[in-house]
Design an enzyme around this catalytic site. Structure first.
Site, PDB file in Angstrom:
ATOM      1  N   ASN A   9       0.864  -1.181   0.000  1.00 57.68           N
ATOM      2  CA  ASN A   9       0.000   0.000   0.000  1.00 57.68           C
ATOM      3  C   ASN A   9       0.903   1.235   0.000  1.00 57.68           C
ATOM      4  O   ASN A   9       1.530   1.538   1.016  1.00 57.68           O
ATOM      5  CB  ASN A   9      -0.894  -0.046   1.251  1.00 57.68           C
ATOM      6  CG  ASN A   9      -1.681   1.233   1.464  1.00 57.68           C
ATOM      7  OD1 ASN A   9      -1.757   2.082   0.576  1.00 57.68           O
ATOM      8  ND2 ASN A   9      -2.270   1.377   2.647  1.00 57.68           N
ATOM      9  N   LYS A  11       0.126   4.332  -0.244  1.00 59.68           N
ATOM     10  CA  LYS A  11      -0.480   5.528   0.372  1.00 59.68           C
ATOM     11  C   LYS A  11      -0.258   6.758  -0.531  1.00 59.68           C
ATOM     12  O   LYS A  11      -0.256   6.627  -1.742  1.00 59.68           O
ATOM     13  CB  LYS A  11       0.072   5.721   1.775  1.00 59.68           C
ATOM     14  CG  LYS A  11      -0.057   4.429   2.600  1.00 59.68           C
ATOM     15  CD  LYS A  11       0.191   4.607   4.060  1.00 59.68           C
ATOM     16  CE  LYS A  11       0.010   3.255   4.750  1.00 59.68           C
ATOM     17  NZ  LYS A  11       0.106   3.328   6.184  1.00 59.68           N
ATOM     18  N   HIS A  97      -9.451   1.029   5.242  1.00 60.09           N
ATOM     19  CA  HIS A  97      -8.127   1.245   5.851  1.00 60.09           C
ATOM     20  C   HIS A  97      -8.278   2.210   7.032  1.00 60.09           C
ATOM     21  O   HIS A  97      -9.082   3.142   6.978  1.00 60.09           O
ATOM     22  CB  HIS A  97      -7.157   1.818   4.814  1.00 60.09           C
ATOM     23  CG  HIS A  97      -5.750   1.835   5.323  1.00 60.09           C
ATOM     24  ND1 HIS A  97      -5.279   2.831   6.145  1.00 60.09           N
ATOM     25  CD2 HIS A  97      -4.736   0.949   5.190  1.00 60.09           C
ATOM     26  CE1 HIS A  97      -4.016   2.555   6.474  1.00 60.09           C
ATOM     27  NE2 HIS A  97      -3.671   1.424   5.901  1.00 60.09           N
ATOM     28  N   GLU A  99      -6.606   4.626   8.032  1.00 58.53           N
ATOM     29  CA  GLU A  99      -6.428   6.053   7.733  1.00 58.53           C
ATOM     30  C   GLU A  99      -7.706   6.631   7.127  1.00 58.53           C
ATOM     31  O   GLU A  99      -8.048   7.784   7.373  1.00 58.53           O
ATOM     32  CB  GLU A  99      -5.211   6.247   6.803  1.00 58.53           C
ATOM     33  CG  GLU A  99      -3.921   6.080   7.600  1.00 58.53           C
ATOM     34  CD  GLU A  99      -2.751   5.499   6.823  1.00 58.53           C
ATOM     35  OE1 GLU A  99      -2.751   5.554   5.583  1.00 58.53           O
ATOM     36  OE2 GLU A  99      -1.831   4.981   7.479  1.00 58.53           O
ATOM     37  N   GLU A 169      -5.264  -5.135  10.768  1.00 54.38           N
ATOM     38  CA  GLU A 169      -4.254  -4.096  10.953  1.00 54.38           C
ATOM     39  C   GLU A 169      -4.519  -3.340  12.255  1.00 54.38           C
ATOM     40  O   GLU A 169      -5.341  -2.413  12.272  1.00 54.38           O
ATOM     41  CB  GLU A 169      -4.303  -3.103   9.785  1.00 54.38           C
ATOM     42  CG  GLU A 169      -3.986  -3.715   8.444  1.00 54.38           C
ATOM     43  CD  GLU A 169      -3.387  -2.685   7.496  1.00 54.38           C
ATOM     44  OE1 GLU A 169      -2.337  -2.960   6.945  1.00 54.38           O
ATOM     45  OE2 GLU A 169      -3.972  -1.593   7.347  1.00 54.38           O
ATOM     46  N   GLY A 175       2.590   2.212  10.723  1.00 52.44           N
ATOM     47  CA  GLY A 175       3.542   3.309  10.525  1.00 52.44           C
ATOM     48  C   GLY A 175       4.267   3.721  11.796  1.00 52.44           C
ATOM     49  O   GLY A 175       4.915   4.765  11.822  1.00 52.44           O
ATOM     50  N   SER A 215       3.542  -2.172  10.271  1.00 53.87           N
ATOM     51  CA  SER A 215       5.002  -2.213  10.423  1.00 53.87           C
ATOM     52  C   SER A 215       5.628  -3.555  10.024  1.00 53.87           C
ATOM     53  O   SER A 215       6.561  -4.025  10.674  1.00 53.87           O
ATOM     54  CB  SER A 215       5.396  -1.813  11.845  1.00 53.87           C
ATOM     55  OG  SER A 215       4.991  -0.484  12.110  1.00 53.87           O
TER      56      SER A 215
HETATM   57  P1  PGA Z   1       2.911   0.238   7.594  1.00 55.49           P
HETATM   58  O1  PGA Z   1       1.443   0.433   6.968  1.00 55.49           O
HETATM   59  O2  PGA Z   1       3.458  -1.050   7.015  1.00 55.49           O
HETATM   60  O3  PGA Z   1       3.697   1.442   7.134  1.00 55.49           O
HETATM   61  O4  PGA Z   1       2.756   0.161   9.067  1.00 55.49           O
HETATM   62  C1  PGA Z   1       0.562  -0.636   6.820  1.00 55.49           C
HETATM   63  C2  PGA Z   1      -0.735  -0.159   6.226  1.00 55.49           C
HETATM   64  O5  PGA Z   1      -1.149   0.954   6.507  1.00 55.49           O
HETATM   65  O6  PGA Z   1      -1.407  -0.887   5.461  1.00 55.49           O
END
Ligand code: PGA
Length: 256
Positions: A9, A11, A97, A99, A169, A175, A215
């Site tokens: 992803n 982003k 997601h 976010e 997640e 992140g 992560s």
């Molecule tokens: P990250 O993001 O691997 O940077 O923690 C995962 C995601 O948001 O799908």
């Protein structure tokens, strides 16, 4: 047998040109990988160029979008419809997601509409669920995930559920560099599978793929993938670099 999936992803990173470069580098690095489904999810702006390069060069990966609106077309300034994504040969669409839920206020009902729109256009949703740090501390993880799953999958048929991929997640792990321990992630994914069984029966629960995200890095992927219930990973930061993403895809040869 559930085929492992590693999805990147990206982003709101990478221009269309940069996205094409990564895809080409990645394709070269993973050209011998056969038993893992690899998906890249660039920004809307890069979908067309990435789709073209995947098609023209017959690359060993699928294309995903990070979001969608549920209407077919209309006066919805700034939105992108499922029909538009389908037209670009998008295979998967991420819905729910964290976010989108937390920064853009998407509710379970909105996620459900998006998920159904993706299915109606013959694409496959990657449905993200997961608890926040506070919810985890209040020991509400199971309750929150159940509410998300039941709400997001409302009115999804037994036939369509087979096209859905779920990603667990934990919001506090996205992140942040913090990862759920592989045992913890495995336990929660097992619970998700049990919830799917209660909705759709044991055959669907056995077949549905459930990824872990938060992560994920070359250093922790092998341990995560050793767990029985974890069928792959949704990777943010570590998928932005072709070398590190390729190492994650090649988790079976960790010594590389
Ligand atoms: P990250 O993001 O691997 O940077 O923690 C995962 C995601 O948001 O799908």
């Amino acid at each position: 047998m559930r085929k492992p999936m590693i999805a990147g992803n990206w982003k709101m990173y990478k221009t269309a040109g940069q996205a094409v470069f990564i895809v080409q580098d990645l394709a070269e690095l993973i050209k011998d990988v056969k038993d893992v489904e690899v998906i890249v999810c660039p920004s809307y702006i890069a979908l067309k160029s990435v789709s073209t390069v995947i098609e023209m060069d017959k690359l060993n990966m699928g294309l995903g979008a990070q979001n969608v609106y549920w209407e077919e077309e209309g006066a919805f300034t700034g939105e992108v419809s499922p029909m538009m994504l389908k037209d670009l040969r998008v295979d998967y669409v991420i819905v729910g997601h964290s976010e989108r839920r937390h920064i853009f206020g998407e509710t379970n009902e909105m996620v459900n509409k998006k998920l159904k729109a993706v299915l109606a256009h013959d694409m496959k949703p990657i449905l993200c669920v997961g608890e926040t740090k506070e919810e985890r501390e209040e020991e509400r993880t199971d309750e929150v995930i159940k509410e998300q799953l039941f709400g997001n999958l409302a009115e999804v048929s037994l036939r369509d559920i087979r096209k859905v991929v779920i990603a667990y997640e934990p919001v506090w792990a996205i992140g942040t560099g913090l990862t759920a321990s592989s045992e913890d992630a495995n336990d929660i994914i097992q619970n998700i599978r049990a919830l799917i069984e209660s909705l759709y029966g044991s055959e669907v629960a056995e077949d549905i793929r459930i990824l872990y995200g938060g992560s994920v890095k070359p250093e922790n992927i092998t341990e995560l993938m050793e767990e029985q219930e974890i069928d792959g990973a949704l990777v943010g930061g570590a998928s932005l670099d072709a070398q590190s993403f390729a190492k994650i895809v090649k988790y079976q040869s960790a010594e590389e």
